[in-house]
Enzyme design. Structure first.
Site, short mmCIF file in Angstrom:
data_model
loop_
_atom_site.label_atom_id
_atom_site.label_comp_id
_atom_site.label_asym_id
_atom_site.label_seq_id
_atom_site.Cartn_x
_atom_site.Cartn_y
_atom_site.Cartn_z
CG ASP A 120 -2.03 -1.04 0.98
OD1 ASP A 120 -1.75 -2.23 1.25
OD2 ASP A 120 -3.10 -0.68 0.48
CE LYS A 173 -5.85 -5.30 4.37
NZ LYS A 173 -6.50 -4.13 5.03
O1 MRU Z 1 -7.70 -2.89 2.91
P1 MRU Z 1 -7.48 -3.28 1.48
O2 MRU Z 1 -8.27 -4.47 1.05
O3 MRU Z 1 -7.62 -2.11 0.55
O4 MRU Z 1 -5.95 -3.70 1.47
C1 MRU Z 1 -5.37 -4.16 0.27
C2 MRU Z 1 -3.99 -4.60 0.42
O5 MRU Z 1 -3.40 -4.56 1.48
C3 MRU Z 1 -3.28 -5.00 -0.84
O6 MRU Z 1 -2.36 -6.02 -0.60
C4 MRU Z 1 -2.54 -3.78 -1.39
O7 MRU Z 1 -3.42 -2.70 -1.51
C5 MRU Z 1 -1.91 -4.05 -2.69
S1 MRU Z 1 -3.10 -4.14 -3.98
C6 MRU Z 1 -2.32 -4.41 -5.46
#
Ligand code: MRU
Length: 353
Positions: free
Chosen positions: A243, A254
């Site tokens: 992220d 995550k």
């Molecule tokens: O909370 P989320 O579902 O938006 O979190 C998503 C993630 O952590 C993904 O691994 C990250 O955004 C990479 S997406 C290519």
């Protein structure tokens, strides 16, 4: 090999945005029509659209939709009101830097376009569509680079991933699941292991759904099974998304990614992060400065309508954690796989371009 229809979670359709409603998967495949910037902000907050690159693309369209709602023809007044739209969209989710990156791209276009407000609106739509199309291409490049650095043995790999860094989390194809897709197409993949990813279960619901759509063999495990699977020799490598990546290579992803990186290290298993350049935040030196979103505690104490915990307990719900650079084998970008410590030297100039 059966080829399923590609998944595009964010598309511009005539005069509105169509989002795949990810809160309804895997049981229902439905879409949400977004016509106003506020609807887009709520869709990002409620995770109808989620995943770092996907929320960037969605927010870019949100800025354009907001531009269409501003009623003045005065350029200065228009830009002032557009800043408010951008502020609202920036306030939706704090961790994924792609959101801020995409909004900044849109605002740069607004400020640098000479001429009428209508001309600015036209260029804003073009820019959002370009961000959308570029992200799909970028993910395919990440997939190709990932494929080129996969260990040569065994011939067919067992890859563990966490959360959903797939087509659903991007404009299409995916980052971590982009590497998986490329490996599958090249017949280098035996199976994906998908961590279920508590509390919101993006692995069990979304990663498993994407794999099943394409006939990619997938085994869902609960998060606490990863170390056991590694010890039994069931996993050849780990690949996850990100992220926000700091200049030194520390990577937020995550919640649960950090512990996965530690158990991978303990078992001598390569641990890759796959992410586009727009996920790297060169403005921050290390992961301690990455803002970590805290979500509603009900995500911890409830599954669906079922309450799991006794009244009187307290809850903590950070949505992301930070994996230190030294636990990451390489970061796979659209410009190739790069050692985390070399990110700044290799990519800073490209990111500013
Ligand atoms: O909370 P989320 O579902 O938006 O979190 C998503 C993630 O952590 C993904 O691994 C990250 O955004 C990479 S997406 C290519």
């Amino acid at each position: 090999m059966a080829q399923a229809n590609p998944v595009y979670p964010v598309i511009w359709h005539n005069d509105h945005v169509r989002l795949i409603d990810q809160t309804r998967l895997p049981n229902e495949y439905g879409s949400a029509e977004i016509r106003h910037s506020e609807e887009m902000a709520v869709a990002i907050e409620t995770m109808i659209v989620r995943g770092a690159p996907a929320i960037g693309v969605a927010a870019a369209y949100g800025v354009y939709l907001g531009a269409g709602e501003i009623e003045t023809g005065d350029r200065g007044e228009f830009l002032a009101q557009l800043e408010k739209v951008a502020e609202r969209l920036r306030a939706t989710r704090p961790t994924a830097v792609n959101l801020f990156w995409a909004i900044d791209q849109m605002m740069k276009v607004a400020y640098h376009t000479e001429g009428s407000v209508d001309k600015i609106r036209t260029l804003l739509l073009e820019t959002a569509r370009t961000i959308n199309a570029d992200d799909i291409r970028t993910c395919q490049q990440i997939g190709d680079h990932g494929l080129s650095i996969l260990p040569s043995a065994p011939a067919k790999l067992r890859i563990l991933t966490h959360c959903n860094a797939g087509a659903l989390a991007t404009a299409g194809y995916g980052t971590a699941l982009g590497v998986v897709r490329s490996a599958w197409t090249a017949e280098r993949l035996e199976r994906v292991y998908a961590d279920e990813t508590r509390p919101r279960l993006q692995g069990a619901k979304l990663t498993a759904w994407e794999c099943v759509q394409e006939g990619i063999p997938v085994t869902v495990i609960t998060d606490n099974m990863a170390a056991h699977c590694m010890k039994l020799g069931m996993i050849d490598l780990v690949v996850v998304g990100a992220d926000r990546i700091a200049a030194n290579g520390d990577a937020a992803n995550k919640i649960g990614t950090y512990s996965l990186s530690l158990v991978a290290k303990a078992h001598n298993i390569p641990f890759y992060v796959a992410a586009p350049l727009s996920t790297i935040d060169f403005a921050i030196a290390d992961g301690s400065q990455i803002p970590i979103e805290e979500r509603n505690p009900s995500e911890v104490y409830q599954i669906g309508d079922t309450t799991l915990c006794p009244a009187g307990a307290e809850f903590y719900n950070p949505a992301f954690d930070v994996t230190p650079a030294e636990l990451i084998t390489a970061i796979i970008t659209e410009h190739g796989a790069i050692a985390p410590g070399e990110l700044s030297d290799r990519l800073k100039a490209k990111s500013a371009a």
